[in-house]
Scaffold this active site. Structure first.
Site, short mmCIF file in Angstrom:
data_model
loop_
_atom_site.label_atom_id
_atom_site.label_comp_id
_atom_site.label_asym_id
_atom_site.label_seq_id
_atom_site.Cartn_x
_atom_site.Cartn_y
_atom_site.Cartn_z
CB VAL A 85 -0.84 -0.14 1.07
CG1 VAL A 85 -0.23 -0.32 2.51
CG2 VAL A 85 -1.98 1.29 1.03
CE LYS A 86 2.86 4.61 -5.20
NZ LYS A 86 2.90 4.85 -6.43
#
Length: 224
Positions: A85-86
Site C-alpha cells: 500500500v502506497k
C-alpha cells in the site's frame, strides 16, 4: 537493481511481462484514473497478469490516517499477498505507516521529495521509500543524489527500508539511479523500451542480415 513498471494500462503490462525482466507494477491515483475503469477491477486484472509472485503497489486517496488505514485494509483484502500500500510521506501518512506496520502490512512511502521525508518514513517502518527523481530535479534539487543519500543513510543506520525510485523522464536518470545504488526503480513502458534502443545496434543487425543473405540467401540456421 529491480525494475517495476509504472502504469495501470493492461495492454502495456501484458507487453512488458512478456518481454522485460520486471518485478512488479506500481500505480497511483493519476495513473489509475487514466484507464477510466473500475478501480478494483483494474487492479485485479493487473494481478492476474503479473501473478502473486510479483509486487503490486497501489495508493490510498484519503488524507487522514484513519481513512488511509481503512483503504489499505480494503485493498489488501482484495489484492492478496505481495501487495504494497502506497502511503504519502506526510504527517498523517507517517501515522498511518506506523499503524499499518503494527498490523503487518507491506508499505511503500510515496511522494518523497526530500531525503529528510524518506528518513522519517523509513524510521516509521516503510518497506519501500519512493523518491520522485524527476520531480525533485524539476524543482531545483538533485533526484539521483536524494536517492543515493537515502540508500546511504538506510545502510548506516541499519534501517530495513529500500529505495523504489520513481518519476523518471529519460533513460539517463534510470541508469544514474542504478549507479547510485538504489534497490529498485519504477518506470513507464516507453522508458523501459528506450533503454534498449540504439542506432548502432540497428545498423549492426542490418549488416549481419545483409552478409548472411549474400552467402546463404533466405536460409535460416534451422534449415542446415
Amino acid at each position: 537493481m529491480k525494475l517495476l513498471l509504472d502504469t495501470a494500462n493492461v495492454t502495456e503490462i501484458k507487453e512488458a511481462a512478456g518481454y522485460y525482466p520486471i518485478c512488479g507494477v506500481t500505480t497511483n491515483p493519476s495513473i489509475i484514473s487514466r484507464e477510466e475503469s473500475d478501480f478494483f477491477e483494474t487492479l485485479k486484472k493487473i494481478r492476474s497478469i503479473i501473478g502473486e509472485d510479483q509486487m503490486l503497489h497501489a495508493q490510498v486517496t484519503a488524507h487522514k490516517a484513519e481513512g488511509m488505514i481503512e483503504e489499505a485494509k480494503r485493498m489488501k483484502d482484495e489484492l492478496g499477498k505481495n501487495f504494497y500500500v502506497k502511503i504519502p510521506a506526510t504527517k498523517e501518512g507517517i501515522k498511518a505507516i506506523m499503524e499499518l506496520k503494527s498490523r503487518e502490512f507491506q508499505v511503500t512511502a510515496t511522494a518523497v521529495v526530500s531525503a529528510k521525508q524518506g528518513l522519517i518514513a523509513a524510521m516509521a517502518g516503510a518497506d519501500f521509500v519512493a523518491p520522485y527523481v524527476n520531480r525533485i530535479d524539476h524543482h531545483g534539487g538533485d533526484g539521483i543524489k536524494t536517492a543515493a543519500d537515502l540508500t546511504k543513510v538506510f545502510r548506516e543506520h541499519h534501517l530495513s527500508a529500500k529505495i523504489l525510485a520513481a518519476s523518471f523522464k529519460n533513460t539517463k536518470q534510470v541508469f544514474d539511479n542504478a549507479l547510485s545504488g538504489s534497490y529498485s526503480a519504477t518506470v513507464p513502458l516507453q522508458i523501459m523500451e528506450d533503454m534498449l534502443k540504439h542506432p548502432l545496434t540497428d545498423t549492426s543487425l542490418e549488416t549481419f542480415d545483409s552478409d548472411w543473405k549474400a552467402a546463404y540467401g533466405e536460409k535460416h540456421i534451422t534449415d542446415f
